[in-house]
Design an enzyme around this catalytic site. Structure first.
Site, PDB file in Angstrom:
ATOM      1  N   TYR A   1      -8.411 -15.734  11.944  1.00  0.00           N
ATOM      2  CA  TYR A   1      -8.548 -17.133  12.266  1.00  0.00           C
ATOM      3  C   TYR A   1      -9.519 -17.387  11.235  1.00  0.00           C
ATOM      4  O   TYR A   1     -10.741 -17.648  11.726  1.00  0.00           O
ATOM      5  CB  TYR A   1      -8.844 -17.799  13.632  1.00  0.00           C
TER       6      TYR A   1
ATOM      7  N   GLY B   1       4.887 -29.723  16.379  1.00  0.00           N
ATOM      8  CA  GLY B   1       4.101 -29.418  15.232  1.00  0.00           C
ATOM      9  C   GLY B   1       3.542 -28.376  14.994  1.00  0.00           C
ATOM     10  O   GLY B   1       3.211 -27.785  13.652  1.00  0.00           O
ATOM     11  N   GLY B   2       3.618 -27.375  15.822  1.00  0.00           N
ATOM     12  CA  GLY B   2       3.126 -25.907  15.838  1.00  0.00           C
ATOM     13  C   GLY B   2       1.842 -25.829  14.912  1.00  0.00           C
ATOM     14  O   GLY B   2       0.920 -26.637  15.435  1.00  0.00           O
TER      15      GLY B   2
ATOM     16  N   PHE C   1       0.414 -23.890  21.568  1.00  0.00           N
ATOM     17  CA  PHE C   1       1.005 -25.101  21.057  1.00  0.00           C
ATOM     18  C   PHE C   1       1.424 -25.996  22.206  1.00  0.00           C
ATOM     19  O   PHE C   1       2.538 -26.784  22.147  1.00  0.00           O
ATOM     20  CB  PHE C   1       2.117 -24.760  20.213  1.00  0.00           C
TER      21      PHE C   1
END
Ligand SMILES: NC(=O)c1ccc[n+]([C@@H]2O[C@H](COP(=O)([O-])OP(=O)(O)OC[C@H]3O[C@@H](n4cnc5c(N)ncnc54)[C@H](OP(=O)(O)O)[C@@H]3O)[C@@H](O)[C@H]2O)c1
Length: 305
Positions: free
Chosen positions: A71, A225-226, A219
């Site tokens: 991330y 929208g993921g 999610f």
């Protein structure tokens, strides 16, 4: 009670192995960038705001933070932000990381880690977070992992060596869970799930609960929208429930997932302090049986799987 007064404790607690967490947690994937996560050209997020959101989350009682070494954006890393904002870490803070996927320094995806590369990924998380062990590590299943058991076995060795306290899985099916439970205990399953999920996904959530395994949906707000986030139009039924209650659609979605069982843990992701407070407050929202049934009947749209 106003949103600002409600803490993560309102959602109740669950114990991951021997680590007790409030069921309302926080996902760190949204912090390093604005817009779609995990893309090399994503615009970096605001550093001070990200640090403030993390500190406020902990002030609001969040003690379960989901993260990963992959991330990151060009200028920000979720793990580094967590380290800067929160170290020295509160004793009750449980940081959950995931391994398997990897990105090169420019942000492009690498092939999934081989079993012998998982130790390096665990050590990368330790280094970035500044810890001597990881509380929970999820093995994120990737299509190229032909043998989940070999990967999980490598993580079980790291658990035996004390680098990792507990193990979980992500992106898996019931057969995967059953396969690796013969190797080492699994404390959580982190899968895509939310309002509109299909019957198989609902059944897996229930099966995890029956086995005492936490189910941690991702999610849950973003839905369709993921990775792009909560960008598209909201489902009419969610909006109707939100309007009737005077809450937001995101709060309805979170409350619905938490009411799927006491073993369901929420990890909503946000870089917005207002959204953080709203999400934590959703832990106090109890939808009625009628509302739950109406939202459950959205199964057919398969929005959340
Ligand atoms: N295991 C896996 O494969 C996997 C995959 C994806 C994610 N995850 C984990 O799961 C966590 C949750 O997923 P996520 O962050 O992608 O999605 P999410 O929690 O479902 O939703 C995040 C999106 O919703 C928005 N949002 C959050 N709170 C809101 C609110 N109260 N009102 C309106 N909009 C709101 C966010 O934008 P703002 O920033 O503007 O609030 C963002 O666009 C991640 O942070 C990550 O830790 C795991």
């Amino acid at each position: 009670m106003t949103s600002a007064q409600i803490t993560a404790a309102a959602a109740g607690t669950w114990t991951l192995g021997d680590l007790t967490v409030n069921r309302m947690g926080f996902g760190a994937m949204r912090l390093p960038q604005t817009g779609r996560a995990l893309t090399p050209d994503a615009a970096p997020g605001d550093r001070d705001r990200a640090i403030a959101v993390l500190r406020r989350a902990v002030e609001l009682g969040v003690n379960h933070i989901d993260t990963a070494a992959f991330y990151f954006s060009r200028l920000r890393s979720a793990n580094e932000l967590i380290n800067t904002a929160l170290a020295p870490y509160p004793d009750d803070l449980v940081i959950v990381t995931k391994v398997g996927p990897g990105r090169d320094p420019s942000g492009e995806w690498l092939p999934a880690a081989r079993p012998d590369q998982l130790r390096g990924q665990v050590e990368e998380n330790l280094r970035q977070l500044g810890r001597d062990h990881l509380d929970v590590v999820n093995l994120r299943r990737m299509p190229s992992m032909t043998s989940l058991a070999e990967h999980f076995g490598a993580l079980a060795e790291l658990r035996d060596a004390g680098l990792v306290r507990h193990l979980g899985l992500s992106g898996v099916e019931p057969a995967d869970l059953a396969e690796v439970q013969a190797i080492a205990p699994v404390v959580c399953v982190q899968n895509r799930y939310g309002v509109g999920a299909g019957p198989e996904a609902h059944a897996f959530v229930d099966a995890c609960g029956e086995q005492g395994v936490a189910f941690v949906p991702f999610f849950a707000i973003a839905g369709r929208g993921g990775g792009a986030g909560a960008t598209g139009p909201e489902l009419g039924e969610v909006l109707a429930a939100a309007r009737a209650r005077g809450v937001t659609a995101a709060q309805v979605r979170l409350a619905w997932t938490l009411q799927r069982g006491p073993h369901v843990l929420a990890i909503p992701g946000t870089a917005d302090p207002g959204h953080l407070a709203e999400n934590v407050a959703a832990g106090a929202l109890r939808l009625s049986p009628d509302e739950l049934a109406r939202l459950e009947s959205l199964s057919a749209v398969r929005d959340g799987t």
